[in-house]
Design an enzyme around this catalytic site. Structure first.
Site, mmCIF file in Angstrom:
data_model
loop_
_atom_site.group_PDB
_atom_site.id
_atom_site.type_symbol
_atom_site.label_atom_id
_atom_site.label_comp_id
_atom_site.label_asym_id
_atom_site.label_seq_id
_atom_site.Cartn_x
_atom_site.Cartn_y
_atom_site.Cartn_z
ATOM 1 N N LYS A 135 0.769 -1.227 -0.056
ATOM 2 C CA LYS A 135 -0.079 0.022 0.040
ATOM 3 C C LYS A 135 0.772 1.214 0.008
ATOM 4 C CE LYS A 135 -3.947 1.575 3.003
ATOM 5 N NZ LYS A 135 -4.773 1.314 4.077
ATOM 6 N N SER A 155 -9.690 1.492 3.562
ATOM 7 C CA SER A 155 -8.774 2.071 2.791
ATOM 8 C C SER A 155 -7.865 1.506 2.108
ATOM 9 C CB SER A 155 -8.161 3.278 3.647
ATOM 10 O OG SER A 155 -7.123 2.484 4.591
ATOM 11 N N SER A 188 -9.941 -1.464 7.560
ATOM 12 C CA SER A 188 -9.092 -1.208 6.277
ATOM 13 C C SER A 188 -8.643 -2.106 5.495
ATOM 14 C CB SER A 188 -8.224 -0.088 6.371
ATOM 15 O OG SER A 188 -8.834 1.373 6.383
#
Length: 478
Positions: free
Chosen positions: A111, A192, A216
């Site tokens: 990420k 997220s 997330s």
């Protein structure tokens, strides 16, 4: 029974491994080539060890897949220009008889809030961090590299890990655009770790790393049909990961099988001098999580409870609740002992609390400023949340005010600071609400090994106490 071990045993018992899907034969040795959408880490290791393909071949194939789909899905924010060269060096090690472990030569995407000291940026999707250079790799990235993984790319996300706006969309960043799920047009990928979920779901890498503060990892894993492990806070280091909250942030794998997630977790878990939360890990040697995946009778006698008072039909979509209830029968057939209505003892107090909002406000204001200050190159010269707000409101590409900065304004307006008496009172209240009032209270009251709950209802309980959870079989295990 330890939660993570129980989850791995469950995966083995239910048989989540995909059947092999072949797409031709290798020009190198004539052996079958597996479709990367279905390939496990074991499959990839077997292929490399047998000479069916190399790490360079794998890396080029994954990069080609990214180039093909990313213009539509926007799941990757940038690729590593040195990935093929890194793969070649790992192939040379293998040829000389050195294999570092299960991740040797395996392409992995992380990420875009996980810092890497290479030619890629780490920006949490914002131009405020574009061009910044960290003092070293994040501990997570360093461990992956040491294990022989190839950090292939950075995944798009919900900007600032979904901690900026009250009116944004899951998977949007100013740098990466709008991530879309792959299962139907314009699919919300959840947030997220939006790009991480999409990258893993369609095989843009062998495994992907996400982060979670509250939901997330679990949310995108559910939405993209993955195994996602949200480790206990402190099991994996957050050092040089763009933060939201030191009390809740954690780093974990998002993969297409539990065993692959286990391989990754065994590499990234462990104590770290740069994150004092990891000092609470009770062992010096990290368990071999993947070894637990081979047990066929792992659920026999396992005591699993269902906090029915926390499950309301109105809070889930119909299919999720149907699948959840169906999965209970599967668990029973595999030998688990199910306790219905293992209710959370003080759910009303949990639902009435506003402590979490204020803890995150205090943490973010301090932690994000600290992250900027650690950069050895910081082109925007931002060193405080106030400066970050000003940049975001005045830099056109950040799409303000169409996407506001309300969470940051809330943080700025909080009258007490991290470390204050008010702060610690709120943290301790959250600990109680996420432990004795809910998860631990049910575990203790009913003598259970674990709890299960529909994934869309799960994140908050574990988040505020820093507890682990695992997305598996349409539900989450605590």
């Amino acid at each position: 029974m330890h939660l993570t071990r129980l989850a791995f045993l469950l995966a083995a018992a239910v048989g989540l491994a995909q059947a092999n899907h072949w797409v031709g034969t290798s020009p190198k040795n004539g052996k079958p080539l597996i479709d990367l959408l279905y390939a496990s880490i074991d499959d990839l290791q077997s292929g490399m060890s047998e000479g069916t393909f190399s790490a360079v071949d794998l890396t080029k194939a994954y990069l080609a897949r990214i180039a093909e789909v990313n213009p539509v899905l926007h799941a990757v924010i940038e690729t590593n220009p040195d990935a093929v060269a890194i793969a070649a060096s790992l192939d040379a090690e293998r040829k000389n008889g050195t294999v570092r472990g299960p991740l040797h030569g395996i392409p992995i995407i992380v990420k875009d809030n996980i810092a890497t000291l290479d030619k890629m940026n780490t920006t949490a999707g914002s131009f405020a961090l574009l061009g910044s250079i960290p003092p070293r790799d994040s501990t997570t990235a360093a461990k992956l590299k040491k294990a022989g993984a190839i950090i292939l790319a950075k995944a798009n996300l919900s900007q600032w890990a979904n901690y900026r706006s009250s009116n944004s969309t899951n998977g949007w960043t100013s740098r990466g655009g709008q991530t879309m799920g792959a299962y139907y047009p314009m699919q919300d990928p959840s947030g997220s770790s939006s790009g991480s979920g999409v990258c893993s779901s369609i095989g843009l890498a062998a495994a992907v790393i996400g982060t979670e503060t509250s939901g997330s990892i679990i949310g995108p894993s559910q939405r993209n049909s993955l195994t996602g492990i949200k480790p206990t806070v402190g099991l994996t280091s957050r050092a040089l990961v763009v933060p939201i909250s030191q009390t809740q942030d954690t780093i974990g794998p998002m993969t297409r099988s539990m065993k692959d997630a286990a391989y990754v977790l065994s590499v990234i878990a462990g104590k770290d001098q740069y994150d004092n939360y990891t000092s609470a890990i009770p062992w010096d040697t990290i368990p071999d999580y993947a070894a637990a995946c081979i047990a066929s009778d792992g659920l026999k006698g396992a005591k699993i409870g269902i906090p029915r008072n926390a499950i309301t039909a109105s809070a889930t979509n119909g299919p999720e609740l149907v699948k959840f209830n169906q999965s209970i029968e599967i668990l029973k057939s595999l030998g688990a002992v199910i306790t219905e209505s293992a209710d959370f003892p003080n759910l009303a107090e949990y639902r009435a609390s506003s402590n979490t909002t204020n803890v995150l406000y205090a943490d973010f204001k301090y932690d994000v400023a600290d992250y900027f200050k650690q950069m050895v190159v910081n082109p925007t010269n931002i060193s405080s949340l106030a400066q970050l707000i000003n940049f975001t409101e005045t830099y056109p590409a950040e799409d303000y005010p169409d996407r506001n900065v309300d969470r940051w304004i809330g943080s700025m307006n909080l009258t007490w600071e991290i470390g204050s008496a008010e702060y610690w009172a709120a943290v301790q209240a959250d600990r109680y609400l996420g432990e004795e009032a809910t998860i631990l209270g049910s575990l203790d009251n009913y003598g259970l090994d674990a709890l299960i709950i529909p994934s869309s209802l799960s994140p908050g309980f574990a988040a505020i106490a820093g507890s682990s959870s695992c997305m598996l079989m349409d539900h989450v295990i605590y």
